[in-house]
Enzyme design. Structure first.
Site, short mmCIF file in Angstrom:
data_model
loop_
_atom_site.label_atom_id
_atom_site.label_comp_id
_atom_site.label_asym_id
_atom_site.label_seq_id
_atom_site.Cartn_x
_atom_site.Cartn_y
_atom_site.Cartn_z
N ARG A 1 -37.18 -7.61 -38.15
CA ARG A 1 -38.20 -6.99 -37.31
C ARG A 1 -39.50 -6.74 -38.08
O ARG A 1 -40.60 -6.88 -37.54
CB ARG A 1 -37.60 -5.67 -36.81
CG ARG A 1 -38.28 -5.05 -35.67
CD ARG A 1 -37.81 -5.57 -34.34
NE ARG A 1 -38.62 -4.93 -33.32
CZ ARG A 1 -38.37 -4.97 -32.05
NH1 ARG A 1 -37.33 -5.63 -31.60
NH2 ARG A 1 -39.16 -4.37 -31.19
N THR B 1 -49.78 0.76 -21.36
CA THR B 1 -49.69 1.25 -19.98
C THR B 1 -48.22 1.31 -19.57
O THR B 1 -47.44 0.41 -19.86
CB THR B 1 -50.54 0.41 -19.01
OG1 THR B 1 -50.30 0.86 -17.68
CG2 THR B 1 -50.25 -1.07 -19.10
N HIS B 2 -47.87 2.43 -18.94
CA HIS B 2 -46.47 2.72 -18.64
C HIS B 2 -46.32 3.10 -17.17
O HIS B 2 -47.11 3.91 -16.67
CB HIS B 2 -46.01 3.87 -19.55
CG HIS B 2 -44.60 4.28 -19.33
ND1 HIS B 2 -43.54 3.42 -19.51
CD2 HIS B 2 -44.06 5.46 -18.90
CE1 HIS B 2 -42.41 4.05 -19.21
NE2 HIS B 2 -42.71 5.28 -18.84
N ASP C 1 -48.26 5.99 -30.36
CA ASP C 1 -47.88 6.60 -31.64
C ASP C 1 -46.47 6.09 -32.00
O ASP C 1 -45.98 5.14 -31.39
CB ASP C 1 -47.98 8.14 -31.60
CG ASP C 1 -47.01 8.76 -30.61
OD1 ASP C 1 -46.11 8.05 -30.09
OD2 ASP C 1 -47.12 9.98 -30.35
N ALA C 2 -45.82 6.73 -32.95
CA ALA C 2 -44.53 6.21 -33.43
C ALA C 2 -43.39 6.45 -32.44
O ALA C 2 -42.30 5.88 -32.60
CB ALA C 2 -44.20 6.82 -34.79
N GLY C 3 -43.60 7.27 -31.42
CA GLY C 3 -42.54 7.55 -30.45
C GLY C 3 -42.51 6.52 -29.34
O GLY C 3 -43.29 5.57 -29.32
#
Ligand code: GAR
Length: 199
Positions: free
Chosen positions: A61, A104-105, A137-139
């Protein structure tokens, strides 16, 4: 720069908006994590350069993330928009594009993060859901919110009908917010995002 994994209707909305020079933003390239998707066809039709990096073609990855970062950087974008890009980027990409990578979610964050926003909203029984544009961000779907729009859940909605209605609103939200960012700038203070370069 736009990243896609599927039908690319959000990308198309940005391409259509960018056809007007007054919009203020151009799509310089489109990247994908898979071949044979409508999103790539839309980019090619618009004469936009594309690239595809499939995770399975890399040793791990991190190697995929490094290549994604390098390919995106070769176009020196001011902003990277993940528009239905169904991969979480890695540390290298996040470091390179911190504060300049939007996603976008199809849900009203912080509700229903992840890959199944419309299905989880339907299952939970909420009467209002929507879409969220945020700074990654990292989340997972946790970053500071740039824009949000509400969409009603109708009694007879299926996952497909609800997601389609969300996407109609999502495209307008995305085009509006990216245009404002291009024309006015934006700033992130803690969790709060404001348009405009100055205070
Ligand atoms: C959009 O609804 C986007 O929010 C969603 O995929 C759809 C892509 O549609 N993304 C996610 O669920 C990411 N967690 P499109 O390919 O037609 O623009």
């Amino acid at each position: 720069m736009v990243l896609v994994s599927g039908s690319g209707t959000n990308l198309q909305a940005l391409l259509d908006a960018a056809a007007d020079p007054a919009y203020g933003a151009d799509v310089v390239a489109v990247g994908a994590d898979r071949d044979g998707i409508e999103g790539l066809v839309r980019a090619e039709r618009a004469g936009i350069p594309t690239f595809v990096h499939r995770v399975k073609d890399f040793a791990d990855r991190a190697a995929w993330d490094a290549r994604l970062t390098a390919s995106v950087s070769s176009y020196t974008p001011d902003l990277v928009v993940s528009a239905g890009f169904m991969k979480l980027v890695g540390e290298r990409f996040l470091a390179a594009y911190a504060g300049r990578f939007l996603n976008t979610h199809p849900a009203l964050s912080p509700s229903f993060p992840g890959m199944h926003g419309p299905a989880e909203a339907l299952e939970y029984g909420v009467k209002v859901t929507g879409c969220t544009l945020f700074v990654v961000d990292a989340g997972v779907d946790t970053g500071p919110i740039v824009a949000q729009q509400a969409v009603p859940v109708l009694q007879d909605d299926s996952v497909e009908s609800l997601h389609e209605r969300i996407k109609q609103t999502e495209r307008l939200m995305l085009v509006d917010a990216v245009g404002r960012i291009a024309r006015e700038g934006f700033r992130v203070e803690g969790r709060v995002v404001r348009f405009g370069a100055l205070g």
